[in-house]
Write a protein that holds these residues in place. Structure first.
Motif, mmCIF file in Angstrom:
data_model
loop_
_atom_site.group_PDB
_atom_site.id
_atom_site.type_symbol
_atom_site.label_atom_id
_atom_site.label_comp_id
_atom_site.label_asym_id
_atom_site.label_seq_id
_atom_site.Cartn_x
_atom_site.Cartn_y
_atom_site.Cartn_z
ATOM 1 N N GLU A 133 21.430 16.637 18.393
ATOM 2 C CA GLU A 133 21.571 15.512 19.318
ATOM 3 C C GLU A 133 20.964 15.927 20.648
ATOM 4 N N ALA A 134 19.848 15.308 21.027
ATOM 5 C CA ALA A 134 19.124 15.716 22.218
ATOM 6 C C ALA A 134 19.637 14.996 23.459
ATOM 7 N N ALA A 135 19.835 15.751 24.526
ATOM 8 C CA ALA A 135 20.196 15.119 25.796
ATOM 9 C C ALA A 135 19.055 14.244 26.286
ATOM 10 N N ASP A 136 17.836 14.719 26.097
ATOM 11 C CA ASP A 136 16.641 13.937 26.428
ATOM 12 C C ASP A 136 15.700 14.014 25.238
ATOM 13 N N PRO A 137 15.751 13.023 24.347
ATOM 14 C CA PRO A 137 14.975 13.095 23.110
ATOM 15 C C PRO A 137 13.472 13.215 23.326
ATOM 16 N N GLY A 138 12.997 12.686 24.453
ATOM 17 C CA GLY A 138 11.579 12.841 24.776
ATOM 18 C C GLY A 138 10.674 12.493 23.618
ATOM 19 N N ARG A 139 9.785 13.412 23.282
ATOM 20 C CA ARG A 139 8.785 13.149 22.241
ATOM 21 C C ARG A 139 9.117 13.853 20.925
ATOM 22 N N TYR A 140 10.397 14.250 20.755
ATOM 23 C CA TYR A 140 10.814 14.818 19.477
ATOM 24 C C TYR A 140 10.691 13.789 18.363
ATOM 25 N N GLY A 141 10.458 14.288 17.137
ATOM 26 C CA GLY A 141 10.580 13.420 15.985
ATOM 27 C C GLY A 141 12.024 13.000 15.793
ATOM 28 N N ARG A 142 12.242 11.745 15.403
ATOM 29 C CA ARG A 142 13.588 11.205 15.231
ATOM 30 C C ARG A 142 13.987 11.259 13.761
ATOM 31 N N LEU A 143 15.273 11.573 13.532
ATOM 32 C CA LEU A 143 15.827 11.563 12.172
ATOM 33 C C LEU A 143 16.537 10.244 11.959
ATOM 34 N N VAL A 144 16.013 9.451 11.060
ATOM 35 C CA VAL A 144 16.625 8.163 10.721
ATOM 36 C C VAL A 144 17.589 8.422 9.570
ATOM 37 N N ALA A 145 18.879 8.297 9.866
ATOM 38 C CA ALA A 145 19.895 8.695 8.884
ATOM 39 C C ALA A 145 21.040 7.697 8.880
ATOM 40 N N GLU A 146 21.747 7.669 7.769
ATOM 41 C CA GLU A 146 23.019 6.961 7.657
ATOM 42 C C GLU A 146 24.071 8.009 7.341
ATOM 43 N N GLY A 147 24.938 8.283 8.343
ATOM 44 C CA GLY A 147 25.856 9.398 8.196
ATOM 45 C C GLY A 147 25.051 10.681 8.158
ATOM 46 N N ASP A 148 25.305 11.522 7.136
ATOM 47 C CA ASP A 148 24.510 12.747 7.014
ATOM 48 C C ASP A 148 23.375 12.600 6.010
ATOM 49 N N GLN A 149 23.163 11.369 5.518
ATOM 50 C CA GLN A 149 22.085 11.115 4.566
ATOM 51 C C GLN A 149 20.810 10.745 5.316
ATOM 52 N N LEU A 150 19.774 11.539 5.142
ATOM 53 C CA LEU A 150 18.524 11.353 5.859
ATOM 54 C C LEU A 150 17.603 10.413 5.088
ATOM 55 N N ASP A 219 24.014 22.461 17.653
ATOM 56 C CA ASP A 219 23.892 22.267 19.097
ATOM 57 C C ASP A 219 22.419 22.342 19.505
ATOM 58 N N GLU A 220 22.045 21.526 20.457
ATOM 59 C CA GLU A 220 20.644 21.485 20.882
ATOM 60 C C GLU A 220 20.142 22.844 21.344
ATOM 61 N N ALA A 221 21.008 23.643 21.948
ATOM 62 C CA ALA A 221 20.585 24.945 22.476
ATOM 63 C C ALA A 221 20.062 25.869 21.388
ATOM 64 N N GLU A 222 20.538 25.687 20.160
ATOM 65 C CA GLU A 222 20.086 26.543 19.063
ATOM 66 C C GLU A 222 18.627 26.305 18.708
ATOM 67 N N THR A 223 18.133 25.119 18.992
ATOM 68 C CA THR A 223 16.795 24.738 18.535
ATOM 69 C C THR A 223 15.725 24.971 19.590
ATOM 70 N N MET A 224 16.089 25.625 20.690
ATOM 71 C CA MET A 224 15.118 25.845 21.763
ATOM 72 C C MET A 224 13.900 26.595 21.231
ATOM 73 N N GLY A 225 12.743 25.977 21.374
ATOM 74 C CA GLY A 225 11.491 26.626 21.017
ATOM 75 C C GLY A 225 10.828 27.197 22.256
ATOM 76 N N VAL A 226 9.986 28.210 22.054
ATOM 77 C CA VAL A 226 9.310 28.868 23.174
ATOM 78 C C VAL A 226 7.807 28.677 23.011
ATOM 79 N N ASN A 227 7.230 27.915 23.916
ATOM 80 C CA ASN A 227 5.796 27.638 23.867
ATOM 81 C C ASN A 227 5.057 28.044 25.127
ATOM 82 N N THR A 228 5.777 28.218 26.231
ATOM 83 C CA THR A 228 5.163 28.549 27.505
ATOM 84 C C THR A 228 5.935 29.684 28.174
ATOM 85 N N ARG A 229 5.376 30.222 29.241
ATOM 86 C CA ARG A 229 6.087 31.246 30.003
ATOM 87 C C ARG A 229 7.373 30.674 30.599
ATOM 88 N N ALA A 230 7.310 29.402 31.000
ATOM 89 C CA ALA A 230 8.521 28.769 31.526
ATOM 90 C C ALA A 230 9.590 28.670 30.446
#
Length: 449
Positions: A133-150, A219-230
């Motif tokens: 669950e993204a605080a700011d979904p931005g340009r992430y791909g969205r999961l279209v689901a019903e309950g836990d069924q994707l 949790d969103e923090a687990e999915t943090m990707g690293v692409n830049t020095r920032a």
């Protein structure tokens, strides 16, 4: 049923502006790839495949340093994530268990999250996708689901306004049994703007083939990707925040948490006190009740109960301190065993040495361990007293209860209980200082004219 990991580590990471492969940049003194492998290793996988590409030889060499039991597959051209996963197929020939696809630049996914994905697979889901669950979904791909069924994954650019309002986003991490995964990948096309084969396409293919797909949410923090020095700096900050909180929760006192920096494997016992501006490098264990004073740096060392380190001390790899040892300001210890109750309090270097129990090393003393080619060892016995500014020229032994006179250069063994004096006899020349100073001042005056 066994588990295998496929860790994607082939990307160039051009936004890092670096000659080093992106997955080898470090957070908490461990490469990003090492974090991903450590999370996956908690599942005790039967096979681990790392897919390399850019800087392949460098990444392969790093794997041996990470002590990772992994096979390496090579992606010669970066044609998308599905193409990368496909490169692992020959190395999983005959494997019939579950496969989890991880990313070498996503360091914080917890083992518990991966275990939840495995359990969802074994609970009947043909395909499992990790979402958040993204605080700011931005340009992430969205999961279209019903309950836990994707139902499907929709890329931002292709999403309707209603779909863009969805906050459940795709992490890219997936799990499926090996046969299903590679069968679906065979069907992935590259009819898109980039001409690449995307792993996310297998969700739609699975649903079209009447397979079940399930979402596990982390949790969103687990999915943090690293692409830049920032991103790298943000990942370091996130790690440090969690490490500090965990240390305090486990009973350590951090006087100024934001100014204590941990490595990925730092261990602090209960009632350890850490003052501000302390840095822990890799491989440090500090036992209960020890105190680490301000501005100290520790790496590759073990500090036993009741020790006091610093301020401004440096413990280097191989420093092994027994109970109640005192290491004071501007002292450096390397590859040395320091026994219980010994004191090394000021301006001293102890390397390649054994310091006996209750020994006292005076200020400014040095174990002279290196002859320019070889390292040599110094032995200092229990209850020995090393006078200030003693140079112990290794290999040398100072016996139990022995002493050295201040300013000595000790090149021969000192027997137990003996006093070693190794300095020239002092000679005083009456009036010579005044005559020398007068001569020097006169010379200075002449040069000024």
């Amino acid at each position: 049923m066994g588990t295998a990991l496929i860790v994607l580590a082939a990307g160039q990471g051009s936004r890092m502006a670096s000659d080093r492969p992106k997955v080898l940049h470090e957070v908490a003194h461990l490469p990003l790839l090492g974090h991903a492998l450590a999370a996956g290793a908690a599942l005790s996988p039967e096979r681990t495949i790392v897919v390399v590409g850019h800087g392949a030889e460098t990444v392969k060499a790093a794997l041996s340093g990470l002590d990772a039991r992994a096979d390496v597959a090579r992606q010669e051209s970066q044609d998308g994530t599905a193409h990368a996963v496909a490169q692992a197929r020959p190395l999983l020939e005959g494997f019939e268990g579950d496969v989890i696809v991880l990313y070498g630049d996503t360091p914080f996914i917890r083992p518990e999250t991966l275990q939840a994905m495995v359990e969802a697979r074994r609970d009947g889901a043909d395909l499992v996708v990790l979402g958040f669950e993204a605080a700011d979904p931005g340009r992430y791909g969205r999961l279209v689901a019903e309950g836990d069924q994707l139902e499907r994954i929709v890329e931002f650019k292709d999403a309707t306004e209603e779909e863009r309002a969805i906050r459940l986003c795709n992490s890219g991490v997936m799990a499926a049994d090996a046969g299903t995964l590679f069968t679906l990948i065979e069907q992935v096309g590259n009819d898109n703007a980039a001409g690449e084969y995307y792993l996310t396409d297998i969700v739609g293919l699975a649903r079209a083939g009447r397979m079940s797909a399930r979402v596990v949410v982390c949790d969103e923090a687990e999915t943090m990707g690293v692409n830049t020095r920032a991103d790298l700096a943000a990942a370091e900050a996130a790690f440090q925040t969690r490490a500090r909180a965990a240390a305090m929760e486990n009973g350590a006192t951090l006087a100024d948490p934001e100014n204590v920096h941990f490595a990925h494997d730092t261990h602090l016992g209960r009632d350890v006190v850490v003052e501000p501006h302390v840095v822990f490098g890799p491989g440090v264990t500090v036992e209960s009740g020890a105190t680490i004073r301000a501005f100290s740096h520790l790496e590759g060392c073990h500090v036993a109960e009741g020790c006091v380190i610093g301020p401004y001390a440096r413990l280097r790899p191989g420093a092994e301190l027994d109970r109640d040892v005192k290491i004071g300001n501007f002292v450096e210890v390397k590859s040395a065993q320091v026994d219980a109750g010994a004191k090394i309090n000021h301006l001293t270097y102890v390397g390649d040495a054994h310091v006996g129990a209750r020994a006292n090393i005076g200020a400014g003393s040095v174990t002279c361990n290196y002859d320019g080619v070889f390292k040599h060892r110094t032995e200092i016995g229990a209850d020995a007293f090393i006078g200030s500014s003693t140079m112990l020229v290794a290999p040398v032994r100072v016996g139990e209860g022995a002493m050295t006179g201040s300013g000595s250069v000790v090149t021969e063994d000192v027997p137990d209980g003996a006093l070693a004096l190794a300095r020239a006899k002092q000679v005083n020349k009456d009036g010579l200082a005044a005559r020398l100073m007068a001569k020097l001042r006169a010379a200075k005056k002449r040069s000024a004219n």
